[in-house]
Write an enzyme that holds these catalytic residues in place. Structure first.
Site, PDB file in Angstrom:
ATOM      1  N   GLU A  82       0.804  -1.225   0.000  1.00 43.05           N
ATOM      2  CA  GLU A  82       0.000   0.000   0.000  1.00 43.05           C
ATOM      3  C   GLU A  82       0.842   1.282   0.000  1.00 43.05           C
ATOM      4  O   GLU A  82       0.360   2.334   0.402  1.00 43.05           O
ATOM      5  CB  GLU A  82      -0.937   0.012   1.200  1.00 43.05           C
ATOM      6  CG  GLU A  82      -1.988  -1.079   1.138  1.00 43.05           C
ATOM      7  CD  GLU A  82      -3.096  -0.821   2.150  1.00 43.05           C
ATOM      8  OE1 GLU A  82      -4.185  -0.397   1.720  1.00 43.05           O
ATOM      9  OE2 GLU A  82      -2.853  -1.041   3.349  1.00 43.05           O
ATOM     10  N   HIS A 101      -0.624   5.492   7.843  1.00 44.21           N
ATOM     11  CA  HIS A 101      -1.757   4.633   7.470  1.00 44.21           C
ATOM     12  C   HIS A 101      -1.894   3.545   8.527  1.00 44.21           C
ATOM     13  O   HIS A 101      -0.909   2.885   8.864  1.00 44.21           O
ATOM     14  CB  HIS A 101      -1.536   3.998   6.100  1.00 44.21           C
ATOM     15  CG  HIS A 101      -2.512   2.883   5.838  1.00 44.21           C
ATOM     16  ND1 HIS A 101      -3.872   3.099   5.796  1.00 44.21           N
ATOM     17  CD2 HIS A 101      -2.337   1.548   5.659  1.00 44.21           C
ATOM     18  CE1 HIS A 101      -4.489   1.936   5.580  1.00 44.21           C
ATOM     19  NE2 HIS A 101      -3.573   0.979   5.503  1.00 44.21           N
ATOM     20  N   HIS A 103      -4.828   0.645  10.736  1.00 43.29           N
ATOM     21  CA  HIS A 103      -6.116  -0.041  10.878  1.00 43.29           C
ATOM     22  C   HIS A 103      -6.595   0.122  12.319  1.00 43.29           C
ATOM     23  O   HIS A 103      -7.213  -0.785  12.863  1.00 43.29           O
ATOM     24  CB  HIS A 103      -5.969  -1.518  10.519  1.00 43.29           C
ATOM     25  CG  HIS A 103      -5.255  -1.763   9.221  1.00 43.29           C
ATOM     26  ND1 HIS A 103      -4.482  -2.872   8.987  1.00 43.29           N
ATOM     27  CD2 HIS A 103      -5.202  -1.015   8.078  1.00 43.29           C
ATOM     28  CE1 HIS A 103      -3.967  -2.809   7.756  1.00 43.29           C
ATOM     29  NE2 HIS A 103      -4.382  -1.691   7.191  1.00 43.29           N
ATOM     30  N   HIS A 173     -11.618  -0.795   6.400  1.00 46.41           N
ATOM     31  CA  HIS A 173     -10.165  -0.968   6.320  1.00 46.41           C
ATOM     32  C   HIS A 173      -9.437  -0.202   7.427  1.00 46.41           C
ATOM     33  O   HIS A 173      -8.817  -0.809   8.292  1.00 46.41           O
ATOM     34  CB  HIS A 173      -9.727  -0.522   4.919  1.00 46.41           C
ATOM     35  CG  HIS A 173      -8.267  -0.614   4.636  1.00 46.41           C
ATOM     36  ND1 HIS A 173      -7.746  -0.409   3.376  1.00 46.41           N
ATOM     37  CD2 HIS A 173      -7.201  -0.865   5.424  1.00 46.41           C
ATOM     38  CE1 HIS A 173      -6.427  -0.549   3.406  1.00 46.41           C
ATOM     39  NE2 HIS A 173      -6.068  -0.821   4.640  1.00 46.41           N
TER      40      HIS A 173
HETATM   41 MN    MN Z   1      -4.023  -1.066   5.117  1.00 45.90          MN
END
Ligand code: MN
Length: 245
Positions: A82, A101, A103, A173
């Site tokens: 990603e 980034h 979760h 996500h």
């Molecule tokens: Mn991810």
């Protein structure tokens, strides 16, 4: 590269390693998630670890990437699928110096319940502004994707959802948070998770009074002057529980 420039890069790499460890210690990332920083000497590049758990990142694991998310040195180790999250945000947002980034779990419910947006409920979360956009990957990738931002097209669509804001949720996500410094991005990532938890708890009790846009802006400005206070504490805590070899 001059000695001064290479010291600047080494120093940025060290701080990025610290950010990886802080984000794990604060419960924002686990085995997954990543943090990057724009290259301090080459603004058309960014620094990001190879594909690995953030808590285990060392300076040797940090690689430079171009804005197509390709590693500058070919033939290196496996890289995050990603990484396009980072490249496409840096491409579109010259003001952004760092990207997280994750979760982080309290945020995810706000990405899947329609009609309920993540909003600032307390002064530490003023940077969220009016409300936090949700990126619906189905609009770009159709109904059968694995929800990952695995190419530049998806990264560009995510960056567009983020707009000029500080955070964007990703349906089913997680979230992506940006900052004009690495420490600010880490601060925002921690308080995005805290704010989501508080908003969920408040909503269970009854109708919620959110910060006004003016309050959000004023509190964000105040907090921006206080980031090192949290950073130095989090860094000490992370170092005392360090998992990195
Ligand atoms: Mn991810």
């Amino acid at each position: 590269m001059s000695d001064t420039a290479s010291e600047t890069v080494s120093s940025a790499i060290r701080e990025l390693v610290d950010a990886n460890h802080v984000l794990f210690d604060q419960g924002v990332v686990d085995g997954f998630g990543h943090v990057s920083q724009r290259h301090p000497v080459r603004p058309d590049q960014f620094l990001l670890a190879r594909s690995m758990a953030p808590a285990l990142v060392t300076a040797q694991d940090v690689l430079a990437f171009d804005l197509d998310a390709a590693p500058i040195e070919a033939g290196g180790p496996a890289v995050y699928l990603e990484r396009f999250i980072h490249s496409e945000i840096y491409r579109r947002r010259p003001d952004v110096v760092a990207v997280v980034h994750s979760h982080s779990p309290a945020v995810v419910p706000f990405s899947v319940v329609s009609g309920t947006r993540l909003r600032p409920v307390c002064h530490m979360c003023g940077f969220l502004g009016a409300e936090t956009p949700v990126f619906e990957i189905r609009d770009v990738a159709g109904p059968g994707s694995d929800l990952l931002i695995r190419d530049a097209r998806l990264g560009a669509a995510l960056a567009q959802s983020l707009g000029h804001g500080a955070a964007v949720l990703m349906r089913g996500h997680g979230s992506t948070v940006v900052g004009s410094t690495l420490r600010q991005a880490v601060f925002r990532a921690v308080y995005t998770e805290v704010g989501a938890r508080l908003q969920s708890e408040a909503m269970r009790l009854g109708p919620v009074t959110y910060l006004t846009e003016e309050e959000a802006e004023a509190t964000a400005k105040t907090n921006d002057g206080q980031i090192d206070r949290a950073w130095l504490l989090w860094l000490k805590a992370a170092r005392s529980r360090s998992m990195a070899g």
